[in-house]
Design an enzyme around this catalytic site. Sequence first.
Site, mmCIF file in Angstrom:
data_model
loop_
_atom_site.group_PDB
_atom_site.id
_atom_site.type_symbol
_atom_site.label_atom_id
_atom_site.label_comp_id
_atom_site.label_asym_id
_atom_site.label_seq_id
_atom_site.Cartn_x
_atom_site.Cartn_y
_atom_site.Cartn_z
ATOM 1 N N PRO A 285 -13.380 -33.111 -27.757
ATOM 2 C CA PRO A 285 -13.173 -34.549 -27.962
ATOM 3 C C PRO A 285 -13.547 -34.987 -29.374
ATOM 4 C CG PRO A 285 -15.210 -34.186 -26.748
ATOM 5 C CD PRO A 285 -14.596 -32.821 -26.986
ATOM 6 N N GLY A 286 -12.779 -35.890 -29.933
ATOM 7 C CA GLY A 286 -13.089 -36.435 -31.252
ATOM 8 C C GLY A 286 -13.246 -37.943 -31.164
ATOM 9 N N ARG A 287 -12.107 -38.632 -31.122
ATOM 10 C CA ARG A 287 -12.096 -40.093 -31.134
ATOM 11 C C ARG A 287 -13.027 -40.714 -30.087
ATOM 12 N NH1 ARG A 287 -7.268 -42.779 -32.601
ATOM 13 N NH2 ARG A 287 -6.216 -40.852 -32.004
ATOM 14 N N ARG A 323 -5.191 -46.212 -40.697
ATOM 15 C CA ARG A 323 -4.475 -46.141 -39.419
ATOM 16 C C ARG A 323 -3.406 -47.217 -39.246
ATOM 17 N NH1 ARG A 323 -6.295 -46.375 -34.946
ATOM 18 N NH2 ARG A 323 -5.186 -44.592 -34.100
ATOM 19 N N TYR A 327 0.117 -45.538 -38.598
ATOM 20 C CA TYR A 327 0.572 -45.502 -37.194
ATOM 21 C C TYR A 327 0.838 -46.893 -36.625
ATOM 22 C CZ TYR A 327 -2.391 -41.321 -37.839
ATOM 23 O OH TYR A 327 -3.008 -40.199 -38.327
ATOM 24 N N CYS A 353 -1.662 -52.016 -54.144
ATOM 25 C CA CYS A 353 -0.345 -52.484 -54.582
ATOM 26 C C CYS A 353 0.772 -51.906 -53.736
ATOM 27 C CB CYS A 353 -0.146 -52.102 -56.036
ATOM 28 S SG CYS A 353 -1.507 -52.695 -57.013
ATOM 29 N N GLU A 354 0.774 -52.226 -52.468
ATOM 30 C CA GLU A 354 1.840 -51.808 -51.550
ATOM 31 C C GLU A 354 1.884 -52.816 -50.423
ATOM 32 O OE1 GLU A 354 2.715 -48.100 -50.188
ATOM 33 O OE2 GLU A 354 1.572 -46.992 -51.691
ATOM 34 N N TYR A 381 -11.261 -41.363 -37.476
ATOM 35 C CA TYR A 381 -10.036 -41.288 -38.273
ATOM 36 C C TYR A 381 -9.919 -42.436 -39.274
ATOM 37 C CZ TYR A 381 -8.950 -37.840 -34.702
ATOM 38 O OH TYR A 381 -9.004 -36.756 -33.869
#
Length: 425
Positions: A285-287, A323, A327, A353-354, A381
């Site tokens: 497990p991570g998140r 994120r 996503y 600048c995007e 993440y």
Amino acid sequence: MQSDRLPGHPHIAYVGDELFVEKTALSTLAQQYGTPLFVYSRASMLAALATYQQGFAGRQVQICYAMKANSTLAVIQLFAKAGCGFDVVSQGEMQRVLAAGGLASRIIFSGVGKTRAEMHAALKAGVGCFNVESEAELVALNEVALSLGRQAPVSIRVNPNVDPQTHPYISTGLKGNKFGIAHERVVQTYQRAAALPGLSVLGIDCHIGSQITQESPYLEAMDRMLDLVEAIEAAGVPLHHIDMGGGLGIDYNGETPPEAAGLWRKLLEKLDARGFGERALMIEPGRSLVGNAGVCVTEVLYLKPGEQKNFCIVDAAMNDLPRPAMYQAFHQIVPVKPRATNAETWEVVGPICESGDWIGHDRVVSVAQGDLLAVLSAGAYCMSMASNYNTRNRAAEVLVDGSQADLIRARESYSDQMRLERLLT
Ligand code: LLP
């Protein structure tokens, strides 16, 4: 004093009129360390781990924290002390585990593209298992192990072809994904591995995706894994462990993922019912261990009301919180000190600048220039995916334990960023 917990974030609460992580006021930390600032709750990480441990009570299970979710040394150290192993996907991650005091023998080395140099280093360090993802990788690992006069412990990552019902960029167990060995080729791949003298076959693994909020993909994957274990063992290759990967989701915006303890009780029942109750297990497990333990505190630089949209420009950006841009992910954004004035609808954006540099669309909040906002669910993440785009220094990180706050990563400096570069002579 009245404490008003945020749903899904048991260690983050409004106390009086401001937001705290455990017993520490975020405004105090922002003043001391500046913004953008990542703040993590130790208790929240350990509580998340405890729900897995409860689910596994009395079983032979190694929990290997998938450190790609948050690879800061002190976070690794915390999980190592709590008895975790680690799922790593690069030599760099392995070096971090060793630097933080984790045991090499509890490292699983995953990833589709391990280099021979990485295999060499991991064998020398004595990692517990390589999760191998292709037949070509088996051949390479065999050669590297033989050159060192060793046998590499391996598990083969299989692709169970289960739909995790999550974002396409983070589903990994479907046929069209680059990960794992196709279902149909698994048995012959095991036979091939077992015949290679530099390999010692230990287990089988899968990982079907990330931010999974339903039980059913796991139950389905477990059935397919057990079918495979039966077929592999019938073909003469015994397996020591089954590794079910990670992927359990968290509540970002009202999602209701199953609780780890309850999910694992069901999965263990399945194992028992099929006669695999004694089999060693691993998970990655991570998140779910770190995601909701963290917030990113950011200051409102400017408000720019417009005809079509009102922009709230903050000092955190897509380089700190990638994120949303990557996503279209949703992170809650809440004021550190809520105002009584009427809320308006804002596009919360960073200074990069995007146009893709947004953190939240259409957020209803009452803000003024100079206010602090907290971006929630920022423990996983975020910092581990942060970049220096626009030559922005990466943020600082603080780990809170009650009313104690430790700086676990200092804010990067411009000289840190330019250290490896050289002007032409
Ligand atoms: N094991 C393997 C082999 C993995 O590839 C992953 C994640 C994990 C375990 C841990 O999965 P978790 O429990 O954290 O879901 N950057 C994306 C997530 C990418 C996940 C990649 N693999 C995001 O921000 O949503």
